[in-house]
Design a protein around this motif. Sequence first.
Motif, PDB file in Angstrom:
ATOM      1  N   LEU A   1       0.683  -1.005   0.060  1.00 28.19           N
ATOM      2  CA  LEU A   1      -0.102  -0.260  -0.032  1.00 28.19           C
ATOM      3  C   LEU A   1       0.903   1.261  -0.152  1.00 28.19           C
ATOM      4  O   LEU A   1       0.516   2.275  -0.532  1.00 28.19           O
ATOM      5  CB  LEU A   1      -0.950   0.093   1.239  1.00 28.19           C
ATOM      6  CG  LEU A   1      -2.035  -1.127   1.167  1.00 28.19           C
ATOM      7  CD1 LEU A   1      -2.833  -1.004   2.615  1.00 28.19           C
ATOM      8  CD2 LEU A   1      -3.221  -0.723   0.107  1.00 28.19           C
TER       9      LEU A   1
ATOM     10  N   HIS B   1       2.275   1.885  -3.344  1.00 31.60           N
ATOM     11  CA  HIS B   1       1.404   1.999  -4.867  1.00 31.60           C
ATOM     12  C   HIS B   1       0.473   3.425  -4.414  1.00 31.60           C
ATOM     13  O   HIS B   1      -0.262   3.937  -5.314  1.00 31.60           O
ATOM     14  CB  HIS B   1      -0.028   1.022  -4.808  1.00 31.60           C
ATOM     15  CG  HIS B   1       0.589  -0.428  -5.501  1.00 31.60           C
ATOM     16  ND1 HIS B   1       1.350  -0.489  -6.714  1.00 31.60           N
ATOM     17  CD2 HIS B   1       0.820  -1.585  -4.924  1.00 31.60           C
ATOM     18  CE1 HIS B   1       1.562  -1.636  -6.880  1.00 31.60           C
ATOM     19  NE2 HIS B   1       1.309  -2.370  -5.768  1.00 31.60           N
TER      20      HIS B   1
ATOM     21  N   ILE C   1     -13.678   0.641  -6.754  1.00 31.47           N
ATOM     22  CA  ILE C   1     -12.447   0.201  -5.869  1.00 31.47           C
ATOM     23  C   ILE C   1     -11.842  -0.852  -6.491  1.00 31.47           C
ATOM     24  O   ILE C   1     -10.623  -0.984  -6.511  1.00 31.47           O
ATOM     25  CB  ILE C   1     -13.334  -0.418  -4.608  1.00 31.47           C
ATOM     26  CG1 ILE C   1     -13.939   0.599  -3.817  1.00 31.47           C
ATOM     27  CG2 ILE C   1     -12.037  -1.016  -3.753  1.00 31.47           C
ATOM     28  CD1 ILE C   1     -12.906   1.818  -3.611  1.00 31.47           C
TER      29      ILE C   1
ATOM     30  N   TYR D   1      -7.726  -0.280  -6.700  1.00 31.36           N
ATOM     31  CA  TYR D   1      -7.226  -1.361  -6.029  1.00 31.36           C
ATOM     32  C   TYR D   1      -6.675  -2.542  -6.836  1.00 31.36           C
ATOM     33  O   TYR D   1      -6.551  -3.719  -6.446  1.00 31.36           O
ATOM     34  CB  TYR D   1      -7.643  -1.524  -4.612  1.00 31.36           C
ATOM     35  CG  TYR D   1      -7.748  -0.498  -3.866  1.00 31.36           C
ATOM     36  CD1 TYR D   1      -6.682  -0.214  -2.972  1.00 31.36           C
ATOM     37  CD2 TYR D   1      -8.612   0.758  -3.859  1.00 31.36           C
ATOM     38  CE1 TYR D   1      -6.468   0.819  -1.980  1.00 31.36           C
ATOM     39  CE2 TYR D   1      -8.467   1.855  -3.010  1.00 31.36           C
ATOM     40  CZ  TYR D   1      -7.159   1.769  -2.114  1.00 31.36           C
ATOM     41  OH  TYR D   1      -7.403   2.916  -1.267  1.00 31.36           O
TER      42      TYR D   1
ATOM     43  N   VAL E   1      -3.535  -4.302  -5.778  1.00 28.42           N
ATOM     44  CA  VAL E   1      -3.409  -4.871  -4.475  1.00 28.42           C
ATOM     45  C   VAL E   1      -5.082  -5.814  -4.236  1.00 28.42           C
ATOM     46  O   VAL E   1      -5.782  -5.251  -3.571  1.00 28.42           O
ATOM     47  CB  VAL E   1      -3.754  -3.692  -3.098  1.00 28.42           C
ATOM     48  CG1 VAL E   1      -3.238  -4.293  -1.949  1.00 28.42           C
ATOM     49  CG2 VAL E   1      -2.513  -2.678  -3.636  1.00 28.42           C
TER      50      VAL E   1
ATOM     51  N   VAL F   1      -7.240  -6.135  -0.982  1.00 34.36           N
ATOM     52  CA  VAL F   1      -8.177  -5.287  -0.692  1.00 34.36           C
ATOM     53  C   VAL F   1      -9.532  -5.121  -1.224  1.00 34.36           C
ATOM     54  O   VAL F   1     -10.436  -5.147  -0.797  1.00 34.36           O
ATOM     55  CB  VAL F   1      -7.384  -3.757  -1.036  1.00 34.36           C
ATOM     56  CG1 VAL F   1      -8.288  -2.505  -0.553  1.00 34.36           C
ATOM     57  CG2 VAL F   1      -6.043  -3.806  -0.042  1.00 34.36           C
ATOM     58  N   PHE F   2      -9.412  -5.338  -2.669  1.00 32.94           N
ATOM     59  CA  PHE F   2     -10.694  -5.694  -3.259  1.00 32.94           C
ATOM     60  C   PHE F   2     -11.678  -6.712  -2.956  1.00 32.94           C
ATOM     61  O   PHE F   2     -12.670  -6.576  -2.739  1.00 32.94           O
ATOM     62  CB  PHE F   2     -10.458  -5.529  -4.868  1.00 32.94           C
ATOM     63  CG  PHE F   2     -11.707  -5.671  -5.637  1.00 32.94           C
ATOM     64  CD1 PHE F   2     -12.829  -4.742  -5.930  1.00 32.94           C
ATOM     65  CD2 PHE F   2     -12.091  -6.795  -6.195  1.00 32.94           C
ATOM     66  CE1 PHE F   2     -13.990  -4.983  -6.338  1.00 32.94           C
ATOM     67  CE2 PHE F   2     -13.244  -7.106  -6.947  1.00 32.94           C
ATOM     68  CZ  PHE F   2     -14.173  -6.118  -7.039  1.00 32.94           C
TER      69      PHE F   2
ATOM     70  N   LEU G   1     -10.773   4.040   1.927  1.00 31.37           N
ATOM     71  CA  LEU G   1     -10.209   3.739   0.461  1.00 31.37           C
ATOM     72  C   LEU G   1     -10.090   4.613  -0.486  1.00 31.37           C
ATOM     73  O   LEU G   1      -9.051   4.935  -1.078  1.00 31.37           O
ATOM     74  CB  LEU G   1     -10.919   2.692  -0.093  1.00 31.37           C
ATOM     75  CG  LEU G   1     -10.928   1.223   0.657  1.00 31.37           C
ATOM     76  CD1 LEU G   1     -11.918  -0.033   0.160  1.00 31.37           C
ATOM     77  CD2 LEU G   1      -9.692   0.534   0.286  1.00 31.37           C
TER      78      LEU G   1
ATOM     79  N   ALA H   1      -6.519   6.736  -1.863  1.00 31.55           N
ATOM     80  CA  ALA H   1      -6.125   6.682  -3.248  1.00 31.55           C
ATOM     81  C   ALA H   1      -6.181   8.041  -3.728  1.00 31.55           C
ATOM     82  O   ALA H   1      -5.370   8.115  -4.728  1.00 31.55           O
ATOM     83  CB  ALA H   1      -6.998   5.522  -3.996  1.00 31.55           C
TER      84      ALA H   1
ATOM     85  N   ARG I   1      -3.366   4.256   5.385  1.00 29.19           N
ATOM     86  CA  ARG I   1      -2.832   3.031   4.923  1.00 29.19           C
ATOM     87  C   ARG I   1      -3.169   2.006   6.050  1.00 29.19           C
ATOM     88  O   ARG I   1      -3.513   0.785   6.003  1.00 29.19           O
ATOM     89  CB  ARG I   1      -1.382   3.412   4.794  1.00 29.19           C
ATOM     90  CG  ARG I   1      -0.508   2.030   4.250  1.00 29.19           C
ATOM     91  CD  ARG I   1       0.850   2.438   3.523  1.00 29.19           C
ATOM     92  NE  ARG I   1       1.647   3.063   4.717  1.00 29.19           N
ATOM     93  CZ  ARG I   1       2.075   4.154   4.510  1.00 29.19           C
ATOM     94  NH1 ARG I   1       2.011   5.110   3.601  1.00 29.19           N
ATOM     95  NH2 ARG I   1       3.005   4.612   5.595  1.00 29.19           N
TER      96      ARG I   1
ATOM     97  N   VAL J   1      -7.141   0.895   6.432  1.00 31.59           N
ATOM     98  CA  VAL J   1      -7.055  -0.036   5.143  1.00 31.59           C
ATOM     99  C   VAL J   1      -6.651  -1.403   5.351  1.00 31.59           C
ATOM    100  O   VAL J   1      -7.303  -2.442   5.017  1.00 31.59           O
ATOM    101  CB  VAL J   1      -6.711   0.469   3.781  1.00 31.59           C
ATOM    102  CG1 VAL J   1      -6.745  -0.461   2.611  1.00 31.59           C
ATOM    103  CG2 VAL J   1      -7.532   1.709   3.516  1.00 31.59           C
TER     104      VAL J   1
ATOM    105  N   THR K   1      -8.926  -4.918   6.045  1.00 30.72           N
ATOM    106  CA  THR K   1      -8.496  -5.857   4.959  1.00 30.72           C
ATOM    107  C   THR K   1      -8.170  -7.135   5.825  1.00 30.72           C
ATOM    108  O   THR K   1      -8.714  -8.403   5.513  1.00 30.72           O
ATOM    109  CB  THR K   1      -7.635  -5.637   4.016  1.00 30.72           C
ATOM    110  OG1 THR K   1      -7.919  -4.428   3.327  1.00 30.72           O
ATOM    111  CG2 THR K   1      -7.291  -6.667   2.889  1.00 30.72           C
TER     112      THR K   1
END
Length: 364
Positions: free
Chosen positions: A80, A83, A141, A145, A148, A151-152, A171, A175, A244, A247, A251
């Motif tokens: 995370l 990205h 999303i 994402y 990653v 996360v999705f 989220l 982002a 971060r 999230v 997750t």
Amino acid sequence: MITFRKSLIAAVIFITFIFLLRSSHSSATSSYQDSASASVPEENVDAGIEVTQEHAPGQKKDTLQQPLQPLPNAPLRERLRFHFPYNFDNKFPAYIWQTWKYTPASLWFGEELRAPEASWTQLHPGFVHEVIPDDTQHHLIKYLYGSVPEVFEAFDSLPLPVLKADFFRYLILLARGGIYSDIDTTALKPASDWLPSQLDLTKIGVVVGIEADPDRPDWSDWYSRRIQFCQWTMQAKPGHPILRDIVAFITDETLRMKKAGILKKGKMDKTIVEFTGPAAWTDAVFRYFNDPEYFNIDPTSNSNISYEDFTNQEEYRKVGDVIVLPITSFSPGVQQMGAGDVDDPMAFVKHDFEGTWKEDDPSL
């Protein structure tokens, strides 16, 4: 007259010439690439990549091939970080994000929500204001994402709309940054008036407000935390470590419960408030305040930043790159816990507390 032997000799000479020419070009290209790599200033290397090879002062570093992205099995927080990098020198993005079942263009958008929703556009004419409907969140999303995937997967696996609405706000701010505010909030002042003009906004990364400061013996009967930060309105720059962290926490917890077979209504081992709501958000903020990676914390000290640093707060308070606003700022007019009224100079956003997220399940 050109004989066969002369033709053969000419062909050999031509092929040799071509071969030598290509070898010379390849060597020159390689030398250029090596010298170009060596001339790149060290500060231009991605901050998320560490070069641990030691070298003597003045010794030329070996040319190292830097990975373009972290390994797939790297910890989630590190991916995370890669990205969605954080740069507090940037400005706050001019975005306002809200979510609801329908967009304001829909006939099904409730009339009672039109004035609150419009207040954000009226007070922020230069901002991009988006109301993301439920059926669009999934695709947005997945797009943001895709790099990653867990996360999705976590977002897509959440069993209740309120959980997805909570997760979405973190989220989208991680982002893209900007302001998130619930659909039943009314902007009282533009975001440019939330912070005093003497503050250097290039050194501020997150703005949070106090939701609850229940200074009473039975506070735990009413609230989850002694000081609780609200997450119905937040402002952040993209990539901030608090975002971060929250999230990654949601997750991890989602996929843990999914694996255990308890990611279902009535089966989860966390309440909504503790899983995705203000308790989880408050914990993430305090984890950041007490993280030695970001703050110079005396390792011999036993004192942490805690609720005591924010109770009875009447003005803004700066902790590192975070601004904590008093309860009046995002909860004016609640007539308790020291909150001022909507005409108070520190009142910025009014929350109507309609509980719109409960409409999907009145039992919540």
